[in-house]
Design a protein around this motif. Structure first.
Motif, PDB file in Angstrom:
ATOM      1  N   VAL A 282      54.494 -53.562   9.966  1.00 47.12           N
ATOM      2  CA  VAL A 282      55.118 -54.572  10.847  1.00 47.12           C
ATOM      3  C   VAL A 282      53.900 -55.475  11.096  1.00 47.12           C
ATOM      4  CG1 VAL A 282      56.201 -54.928  12.822  1.00 47.12           C
ATOM      5  CG2 VAL A 282      57.271 -53.189  11.380  1.00 47.12           C
ATOM      6  N   ASP A 283      53.963 -56.718  10.995  1.00 44.42           N
ATOM      7  CA  ASP A 283      52.934 -57.532  11.297  1.00 44.42           C
ATOM      8  C   ASP A 283      52.998 -57.871  12.790  1.00 44.42           C
ATOM      9  OD1 ASP A 283      50.972 -59.500  11.610  1.00 44.42           O
ATOM     10  OD2 ASP A 283      51.747 -61.173  10.242  1.00 44.42           O
ATOM     11  N   THR A 284      51.885 -57.358  13.498  1.00 46.42           N
ATOM     12  CA  THR A 284      51.894 -57.557  14.976  1.00 46.42           C
ATOM     13  C   THR A 284      51.155 -58.629  15.512  1.00 46.42           C
ATOM     14  OG1 THR A 284      50.206 -56.014  15.482  1.00 46.42           O
ATOM     15  CG2 THR A 284      52.681 -55.047  15.544  1.00 46.42           C
TER      16      THR A 284
ATOM     17  N   LEU B 166      51.432 -50.460  13.226  1.00 44.73           N
ATOM     18  CA  LEU B 166      52.873 -50.115  13.315  1.00 44.73           C
ATOM     19  C   LEU B 166      53.936 -50.179  11.855  1.00 44.73           C
ATOM     20  CD1 LEU B 166      55.302 -50.045  15.490  1.00 44.73           C
ATOM     21  CD2 LEU B 166      55.290 -52.461  15.308  1.00 44.73           C
ATOM     22  N   ILE B 167      54.773 -49.300  11.729  1.00 48.94           N
ATOM     23  CA  ILE B 167      55.565 -49.215  10.571  1.00 48.94           C
ATOM     24  C   ILE B 167      56.954 -48.901  11.029  1.00 48.94           C
ATOM     25  CG2 ILE B 167      53.854 -48.250   9.149  1.00 48.94           C
ATOM     26  CD1 ILE B 167      55.261 -45.519   9.160  1.00 48.94           C
ATOM     27  N   ALA B 168      57.919 -49.568  10.208  1.00 44.57           N
ATOM     28  CA  ALA B 168      59.309 -49.484  10.576  1.00 44.57           C
ATOM     29  C   ALA B 168      59.843 -48.409   9.324  1.00 44.57           C
ATOM     30  CB  ALA B 168      60.057 -50.833  10.377  1.00 44.57           C
TER      31      ALA B 168
ATOM     32  N   GLN C 211      58.320 -46.833   4.101  1.00 42.38           N
ATOM     33  CA  GLN C 211      57.895 -47.240   5.187  1.00 42.38           C
ATOM     34  C   GLN C 211      57.535 -48.741   5.261  1.00 42.38           C
ATOM     35  OE1 GLN C 211      54.224 -44.958   6.313  1.00 42.38           O
ATOM     36  NE2 GLN C 211      55.471 -43.067   5.775  1.00 42.38           N
ATOM     37  N   ILE C 212      57.595 -49.552   6.030  1.00 43.31           N
ATOM     38  CA  ILE C 212      57.623 -51.008   5.928  1.00 43.31           C
ATOM     39  C   ILE C 212      56.580 -51.517   7.122  1.00 43.31           C
ATOM     40  CG2 ILE C 212      58.805 -53.027   6.433  1.00 43.31           C
ATOM     41  CD1 ILE C 212      61.380 -51.656   5.673  1.00 43.31           C
TER      42      ILE C 212
ATOM     43  N   PHE D 202      60.433 -46.643  14.650  1.00 44.02           N
ATOM     44  CA  PHE D 202      59.217 -47.385  14.748  1.00 44.02           C
ATOM     45  C   PHE D 202      58.064 -46.318  15.007  1.00 44.02           C
ATOM     46  CE2 PHE D 202      62.167 -50.735  15.365  1.00 44.02           C
ATOM     47  CZ  PHE D 202      61.707 -51.572  14.390  1.00 44.02           C
TER      48      PHE D 202
END
Length: 120
Positions: free
Chosen positions: A6-8, A81-83, A3-4, A100
């Motif tokens: 995500v900077d929003t 949020l993760i990718a 799991q990566i 996502f």
């Protein structure tokens, strides 16, 4: 599964398509549920603009994580949020992509005053 995060924080996010139930099996119409909580899963398409690029992302979120009126064009916040990269094989053909997932999608159209805000 990897799991990566995500900077929003520097992104502009707007709803591109209203939330829809996530279908687990298209043949039967079965709706997907969260394995841990049992909550129904929804899909929200969002316009994600950052670094002079714009993408339409399809984000899976539990139904309980959807708040506010999420209509097309509504500014929104994505919490957690993760990718997740994925790969599968179907009928001898390999497919791959990025899925996502977010803890919550919140409308920013009617922000409260005086209560502060919570960062994602």
């Amino acid at each position: 599964m990897r799991q990566i995060p995500v900077d929003t924080s520097a992104a502009t996010v707007m709803v591109a398509k209203t939330p829809q139930p996530k279908v687990k099996d298209r043949r039967t119409g079965e709706i997907a549920t969260d394995a841990e909580t049992g909550a129904q899963l929804m899909t929200v398409d969002v316009m994600f603009a950052a670094n002079d690029e714009v993408e339409i992302l399809s984000v899976t979120v539990p139904e309980t994580g959807i708040s506010g009126d999420l209509t097309m064009g509504t500014p929104a916040a994505l919490t957690g949020l993760i990718a997740r990269p994925w790969e599968n094989e179907f009928n001898g053909q390999k497919r791959h992509g990025i899925a996502f997932r977010a803890v919550a999608v919140t409308s920013l159209a009617t922000t409260g005053t005086g209560t502060g805000s919570k960062a994602a």
